[in-house]
Design a protein around this motif. Structure first.
Motif, PDB file in Angstrom:
ATOM      1  N   GLU A 113       0.796  -0.916  -0.174  1.00 17.28           N
ATOM      2  CA  GLU A 113       0.071  -0.146   0.252  1.00 17.28           C
ATOM      3  C   GLU A 113       0.833   1.186  -0.139  1.00 17.28           C
ATOM      4  N   PRO A 114       1.895   1.315   0.758  1.00 19.10           N
ATOM      5  CA  PRO A 114       2.733   2.854   1.038  1.00 19.10           C
ATOM      6  C   PRO A 114       3.783   3.084  -0.332  1.00 19.10           C
ATOM      7  N   HIS A 115       4.082   1.706  -1.012  1.00 17.42           N
ATOM      8  CA  HIS A 115       4.747   2.300  -2.406  1.00 17.42           C
ATOM      9  C   HIS A 115       3.665   2.061  -3.558  1.00 17.42           C
ATOM     10  N   LYS A 116       2.553   1.685  -3.832  1.00 21.85           N
ATOM     11  CA  LYS A 116       0.828   2.765  -4.346  1.00 21.85           C
ATOM     12  C   LYS A 116       0.862   3.832  -4.124  1.00 21.85           C
ATOM     13  N   ARG A 117       0.763   4.195  -2.826  1.00 21.20           N
ATOM     14  CA  ARG A 117       0.795   5.805  -2.714  1.00 21.20           C
ATOM     15  C   ARG A 117       1.441   6.611  -3.184  1.00 21.20           C
ATOM     16  N   SER A 118       2.486   6.036  -2.629  1.00 17.94           N
ATOM     17  CA  SER A 118       3.884   7.314  -3.413  1.00 17.94           C
ATOM     18  C   SER A 118       3.706   6.814  -4.551  1.00 17.94           C
ATOM     19  N   GLN A 119       3.879   5.784  -5.223  1.00 16.05           N
ATOM     20  CA  GLN A 119       3.565   6.033  -7.010  1.00 16.05           C
ATOM     21  C   GLN A 119       2.856   6.454  -7.680  1.00 16.05           C
ATOM     22  N   HIS A 120       1.810   6.958  -6.353  1.00 16.68           N
ATOM     23  CA  HIS A 120       0.354   7.360  -7.480  1.00 16.68           C
ATOM     24  C   HIS A 120       0.262   9.144  -6.615  1.00 16.68           C
ATOM     25  N   ALA A 121       1.173   9.394  -5.835  1.00 17.55           N
ATOM     26  CA  ALA A 121       1.672  10.544  -5.725  1.00 17.55           C
ATOM     27  C   ALA A 121       2.524  10.916  -6.068  1.00 17.55           C
ATOM     28  N   GLN A 122       3.899  10.055  -6.744  1.00 18.63           N
ATOM     29  CA  GLN A 122       4.372  10.598  -7.618  1.00 18.63           C
ATOM     30  C   GLN A 122       3.948  11.210  -9.084  1.00 18.63           C
ATOM     31  N   THR A 123       3.158  10.552 -10.196  1.00 19.86           N
ATOM     32  CA  THR A 123       2.369  10.444 -10.863  1.00 19.86           C
ATOM     33  C   THR A 123       1.642  11.164 -11.388  1.00 19.86           C
ATOM     34  N   VAL A 124       0.017  11.841 -10.509  1.00 22.67           N
ATOM     35  CA  VAL A 124      -0.713  12.587 -10.462  1.00 22.67           C
ATOM     36  C   VAL A 124       0.228  13.914 -10.880  1.00 22.67           C
ATOM     37  N   GLY A 150      -1.920  17.966 -11.786  1.00 23.56           N
ATOM     38  CA  GLY A 150      -2.585  19.324 -11.913  1.00 23.56           C
ATOM     39  C   GLY A 150      -3.659  19.501 -10.588  1.00 23.56           C
ATOM     40  N   GLY A 151      -4.790  20.086 -10.633  1.00 19.74           N
ATOM     41  CA  GLY A 151      -5.953  20.036  -9.785  1.00 19.74           C
ATOM     42  C   GLY A 151      -6.106  18.783  -8.736  1.00 19.74           C
ATOM     43  N   LYS A 152      -5.855  17.384  -9.480  1.00 22.62           N
ATOM     44  CA  LYS A 152      -5.974  15.873  -8.574  1.00 22.62           C
ATOM     45  C   LYS A 152      -5.322  15.661  -7.443  1.00 22.62           C
ATOM     46  N   ALA A 153      -3.346  16.433  -8.230  1.00 22.56           N
ATOM     47  CA  ALA A 153      -2.568  16.224  -7.920  1.00 22.56           C
ATOM     48  C   ALA A 153      -3.093  17.045  -6.314  1.00 22.56           C
ATOM     49  N   LYS A 154      -3.487  18.303  -6.392  1.00 25.80           N
ATOM     50  CA  LYS A 154      -3.874  18.917  -4.758  1.00 25.80           C
ATOM     51  C   LYS A 154      -3.858  18.419  -4.139  1.00 25.80           C
ATOM     52  N   ARG A 155      -5.153  18.361  -4.236  1.00 26.20           N
ATOM     53  CA  ARG A 155      -6.483  17.210  -4.097  1.00 26.20           C
ATOM     54  C   ARG A 155      -6.443  16.269  -3.295  1.00 26.20           C
TER      55      ARG A 155
END
Length: 260
Positions: A31-42, A44-49
């Motif tokens: 789970e932490p790795h997935k979250r990290s990956q998502h945070a690095q790739t997302v 615009g506005g989605k990243a801010k949220r």
């Protein structure tokens, strides 16, 4: 039966898969790795949220951990009773008083973090943005209007370095920069000329606090080492908060009252 309950129903009748718990453990570990990956790739506005959501989660987690730490450290001093120990009413109470000092200091830190003090001026007149800033026109044709000059007194630390003038958004005039304040001790009824360490809170907003703007009602931190103040534990107090009681840009000096 609701549509989503068939898995639970099957588990009740036939039990779990043989590798269910191992798969669950691995999923939680990923789970932490997935979250990290998502945070690095997302983007615009989605990243801010997403960043805002994660920040709130982490803050909540830190608060919970802190509460647990404090509750564990607040156990009585005489929890462990050794063989042949003296009853607590015969012991010297130095440890208990020390615990009290620690709890008081924790409460004080909490107050400071929340930004709540018993202040001499609880309410002050809000300063409008037009009064605080003056628009500076820039560019070859003087058409750009993104620069602002601060018209109030400011404080910048000794290690402050200006940005190149071309890229400086907020201009703090050196004539309005102050490093010392006249601080009155309410109990001693004496005034001292003390060095300013930093601007803790400006009542007009966090942006002015970060810029170091000092207006009436601002909470500043001053160096009180020369006053010789000590804590109940016997340590010398280095910095203390004070509230500005005058309009420094009008008077040409900062007058403040120490928050005791």
């Amino acid at each position: 039966m609701p549509q989503g309950d068939f898995i639970q129903q099957h588990r009740k009748r036939h039990g779990y898969r043989l590798d269910h718990f191992e798969r669950e453990r691995k999923r939680i570990a990923r789970e932490p790795h997935k979250r990290s990956q998502h945070a690095q790739t997302v983007l615009g506005g989605k990243a801010k949220r997403y960043a805002r959501q994660r920040f709130a989660e982490k803050a909540q987690m830190k608060k919970t951990l802190k509460i647990h730490e404090e509750s564990s450290s607040r156990r009585k001093v005489d929890d462990e009773v050794h063989e042949g120990a003296i009853p607590s009413y015969l012991l010297d109470r130095a440890q208990t008083t020390r615990a009290k000092i620690i709890s008081n200091s924790i409460k004080q830190k909490r107050k400071e973090k929340a930004g709540k003090w018993e202040v001499p001026l609880p309410k002050v007149r809000p300063v409008a943005e037009d009064e605080m800033f003056r628009v500076i026109r820039s560019g070859k044709r003087k058409t750009k209007q993104w620069k602002r000059m601060i018209t109030k007194v400011t404080f910048v630390g000794p290690s402050f370095t200006r940005k190149p003038p071309k890229y400086e958004r907020f201009i703090r005039p050196s004539g309005l920069r102050f490093i010392k304040a006249h601080v009155t001790h309410p109990e001693l009824k004496c005034t001292f000329n003390l060095e300013i360490i930093g601007v803790k809170k400006n009542p007009n907003g966090p942006m002015y606090s970060s810029l170091g703007v000092i207006t009436k009602g601002t909470i500043i931190e001053v160096n009180v080492s020369e006053l010789g103040l000590v804590t109940p534990a016997g340590k010398v107090v280095w910095g203390k908060y004070a509230q500005v009681t005058n309009n420094p840009e009008n008077d040409g000096c900062i007058n403040a009252v120490l928050l005791v």
